[in-house]
Design an enzyme around this catalytic site. Structure first.
Site, PDB file in Angstrom:
ATOM      1  N   HIS A  31       0.819  -1.217   0.000  1.00  0.00           N
ATOM      2  CA  HIS A  31       0.000   0.000   0.000  1.00  0.00           C
ATOM      3  C   HIS A  31       0.850   1.263   0.000  1.00  0.00           C
ATOM      4  O   HIS A  31       0.404   2.303  -0.487  1.00  0.00           O
ATOM      5  CB  HIS A  31      -0.922   0.024   1.218  1.00  0.00           C
ATOM      6  CG  HIS A  31      -1.775  -1.196   1.342  1.00  0.00           C
ATOM      7  ND1 HIS A  31      -2.730  -1.542   0.419  1.00  0.00           N
ATOM      8  CD2 HIS A  31      -1.808  -2.173   2.293  1.00  0.00           C
ATOM      9  CE1 HIS A  31      -3.329  -2.668   0.783  1.00  0.00           C
ATOM     10  NE2 HIS A  31      -2.781  -3.065   1.915  1.00  0.00           N
ATOM     11  N   HIS A  79       5.320   6.848   6.752  1.00  0.00           N
ATOM     12  CA  HIS A  79       5.029   6.348   5.416  1.00  0.00           C
ATOM     13  C   HIS A  79       4.585   7.507   4.531  1.00  0.00           C
ATOM     14  O   HIS A  79       4.376   8.631   5.009  1.00  0.00           O
ATOM     15  CB  HIS A  79       3.947   5.269   5.462  1.00  0.00           C
ATOM     16  CG  HIS A  79       2.668   5.738   6.061  1.00  0.00           C
ATOM     17  ND1 HIS A  79       2.392   5.631   7.417  1.00  0.00           N
ATOM     18  CD2 HIS A  79       1.575   6.340   5.504  1.00  0.00           C
ATOM     19  CE1 HIS A  79       1.199   6.135   7.661  1.00  0.00           C
ATOM     20  NE2 HIS A  79       0.684   6.571   6.521  1.00  0.00           N
ATOM     21  N   HIS A 138       2.217   8.985   0.976  1.00  0.00           N
ATOM     22  CA  HIS A 138       1.084   8.864   0.063  1.00  0.00           C
ATOM     23  C   HIS A 138       1.376   9.738  -1.144  1.00  0.00           C
ATOM     24  O   HIS A 138       1.916  10.835  -1.005  1.00  0.00           O
ATOM     25  CB  HIS A 138      -0.214   9.306   0.735  1.00  0.00           C
ATOM     26  CG  HIS A 138      -0.582   8.491   1.939  1.00  0.00           C
ATOM     27  ND1 HIS A 138      -1.368   7.362   1.867  1.00  0.00           N
ATOM     28  CD2 HIS A 138      -0.272   8.647   3.254  1.00  0.00           C
ATOM     29  CE1 HIS A 138      -1.525   6.850   3.073  1.00  0.00           C
ATOM     30  NE2 HIS A 138      -0.871   7.610   3.937  1.00  0.00           N
ATOM     31  N   HIS A 154       3.367  10.960   6.566  1.00  0.00           N
ATOM     32  CA  HIS A 154       2.753  10.744   7.877  1.00  0.00           C
ATOM     33  C   HIS A 154       3.780  10.108   8.811  1.00  0.00           C
ATOM     34  O   HIS A 154       4.420   9.111   8.449  1.00  0.00           O
ATOM     35  CB  HIS A 154       1.532   9.820   7.769  1.00  0.00           C
ATOM     36  CG  HIS A 154       0.386  10.438   7.047  1.00  0.00           C
ATOM     37  ND1 HIS A 154      -0.689   9.700   6.573  1.00  0.00           N
ATOM     38  CD2 HIS A 154       0.128  11.732   6.723  1.00  0.00           C
ATOM     39  CE1 HIS A 154      -1.544  10.523   5.987  1.00  0.00           C
ATOM     40  NE2 HIS A 154      -1.068  11.749   6.065  1.00  0.00           N
ATOM     41  N   THR A 159      -6.070   6.684   8.085  1.00  0.00           N
ATOM     42  CA  THR A 159      -6.602   6.887   6.728  1.00  0.00           C
ATOM     43  C   THR A 159      -6.619   5.594   5.921  1.00  0.00           C
ATOM     44  O   THR A 159      -6.933   5.623   4.726  1.00  0.00           O
ATOM     45  CB  THR A 159      -5.765   7.945   5.986  1.00  0.00           C
ATOM     46  OG1 THR A 159      -4.414   7.475   5.853  1.00  0.00           O
ATOM     47  CG2 THR A 159      -5.787   9.264   6.730  1.00  0.00           C
ATOM     48  N   THR A 160      -6.281   4.482   6.546  1.00  0.00           N
ATOM     49  CA  THR A 160      -6.363   3.165   5.903  1.00  0.00           C
ATOM     50  C   THR A 160      -7.097   2.218   6.850  1.00  0.00           C
ATOM     51  O   THR A 160      -7.139   2.444   8.068  1.00  0.00           O
ATOM     52  CB  THR A 160      -4.960   2.605   5.603  1.00  0.00           C
ATOM     53  OG1 THR A 160      -4.216   2.500   6.820  1.00  0.00           O
ATOM     54  CG2 THR A 160      -4.213   3.499   4.629  1.00  0.00           C
TER      55      THR A 160
END
Length: 404
Positions: free
Chosen positions: A101, A126, A128, A153, A235-236
């Site tokens: 992801h 991580h 995005h 993040h 957010t996941t």
């Protein structure tokens, strides 16, 4: 006839068995998706279906959100955040891995975050990003309708109240996440190269590599005092609503080449999968606030940020203003010099003809003169009278001598 009835009964029993099997299979599929986190951003278990398999994803306090600065509330109690141990990374390497992801870096728990009601220890960070296509997007949070190309993040858990991340993530005050919006420019960001330069070693899902430890604070914006704060969620999936969000107002810049590598190097598929799928557009769409308040650590005046175009326009305007002012001052000086020189030349020319023309006020008044004819006449009369009187005196003296 009896045989026909038996066949019909057997067929009906088989259909009931298949139906029963499907009813048992569907909950099993639901459980499998939930346990293995086999979700995606698009597709069969995409964002719109997350709440079907992860109930918290349909909650009222979900993240990310759009921040509208005119609707935020200034909170003077929001003090500057203090990263603790971010730059003291030590010699132990970091672990970078592809979880299918995103790209994740595990952080040592002795890194922590101050400036919050509790001490929060670092867990991981991580990224995005988007796909570089015509669609605008990449960041998860949006400010005033404008998204960024990517977002970082940094995840922490409440180490004062809970023993570990697994327990803390299910509690309302269990997590604290820093959000950093990333935009592109011409200059390379050396801090992010500590991650991007190693992405080629984790191209497929479940691959990991050890990378040299580095200063994590180099990934943060310079201004840690201006930020937005609200209560939200992961957010996941499983989207636990346990996050104290801190979204920095200042954006961090990386080069276009760095963003391109981020968008094109990783795959969401495993190394053995026949069909490779690029890991792109791994950001969740914004969620409704649902009457939540977004707080700001700064006022609207102090937090006003100018875009690069506005800054360039201001700089050019100031430079043009300075040049224009210099031209005007030079023109005034030359004009003053011209008229001064003209005045000196005029004085010099006039003084060469007659000083009285220049100093008319200093010319002495003319003296009054007597009329010459009248004065001569009076003098002549005096002479005649004198001569007459002298003759008469001589006659008087001579007359007694001539008598007998």
């Amino acid at each position: 006839m009896r045989f026909t009835v038996l066949c019909v009964g057997a067929r009906r029993a088989n259909m009931e068995f298949v139906a029963l099997f499907m009813l048992l299979l569907i909950p099993g599929l639901h459980w499998t998706v939930g346990e293995d986190t086999s979700w995606t951003y698009t597709g069969m278990v995409g964002q719109s279906e997350w709440s079907d398999y992860f109930p918290d994803c349909g909650g009222n306090s979900q993240s990310p959100v759009e921040v509208v600065t005119t609707q935020t509330k200034y909170d003077p109690g929001l003090t500057p955040l203090t990263p603790l141990g971010y730059s003291q990374h030590g010699n132990k390497p970091f672990t970078l891995y592809n979880n299918g992801h995103t790209a994740v870096i595990d952080l040592p728990d002795w890194m922590s975050l101050g400036g919050l009601p509790w001490l929060f220890s670092a867990v991981q960070m991580h990224l995005h990003w988007g796909s570089g296509g015509p669609s605008i997007g990449g960041s998860e949070h949006i400010i005033n309708g404008q998204s960024a190309e990517a977002e970082l993040h940094i995840v922490h858990y409440n180490s004062e109240l809970y023993p570990n991340m697994s327990v803390a993530m299910t509690q309302r005050d269990g997590l604290a996440v820093l959000g950093v919006l990333i935009v592109t420019g011409e200059e390379t960001n050396p801090g992010f190269n500590n991650i991007i330069n190693y992405l080629s070693r984790i191209r497929h899902a479940n691959q990991k590599v050890y990378i040299p430890a580095f200063d994590v604070q180099s990934l943060l914006p310079n201004d840690l005092e201006r930020y937005y704060r609200y209560n939200g969620s992961l957010t996941t999936p499983p989207c636990y609503q346990s996050v104290i969000w801190t979204l920095f107002h200042e954006r961090v810049q990386i080069s276009k080449a760095q963003l391109l590598r981020m968008e094109t190097l990783l795959y969401s598929s495993k190394a053995g999968d026949p069909d490779r799928m690029l890991l792109q557009d791994n950001y969740r769409s914004t969620q409704p606030l649902n009457h939540r308040m977004v707080f700001a650590s700064f006022t609207a005046e102090s937090g006003k940020e100018l875009s690069s175009g506005e800054v360039t326009a201001i700089v050019i305007g100031v430079m043009c203003g300075c040049v224009g002012l210099a031209v005007i001052v030079r023109f005034i000086i030359k004009t003053i010099r011209f008229f001064t020189l003209l005045h000196h030349e005029t004085v010099a020319v006039n003084s060469s003809t007659s000083s009285w023309d220049v100093l008319t006020n200093n010319r002495p008044a003319p003296m009054q003169r007597m009329k010459e004819p009248e004065k001569a006449k009076e003098k002549q009369q005096e002479m005649v009278l004198n001569s007459t009187s002298q003759a008469e005196k001589k006659e008087e003296r001579s007359s007694p001598q001539t008598e007998p």
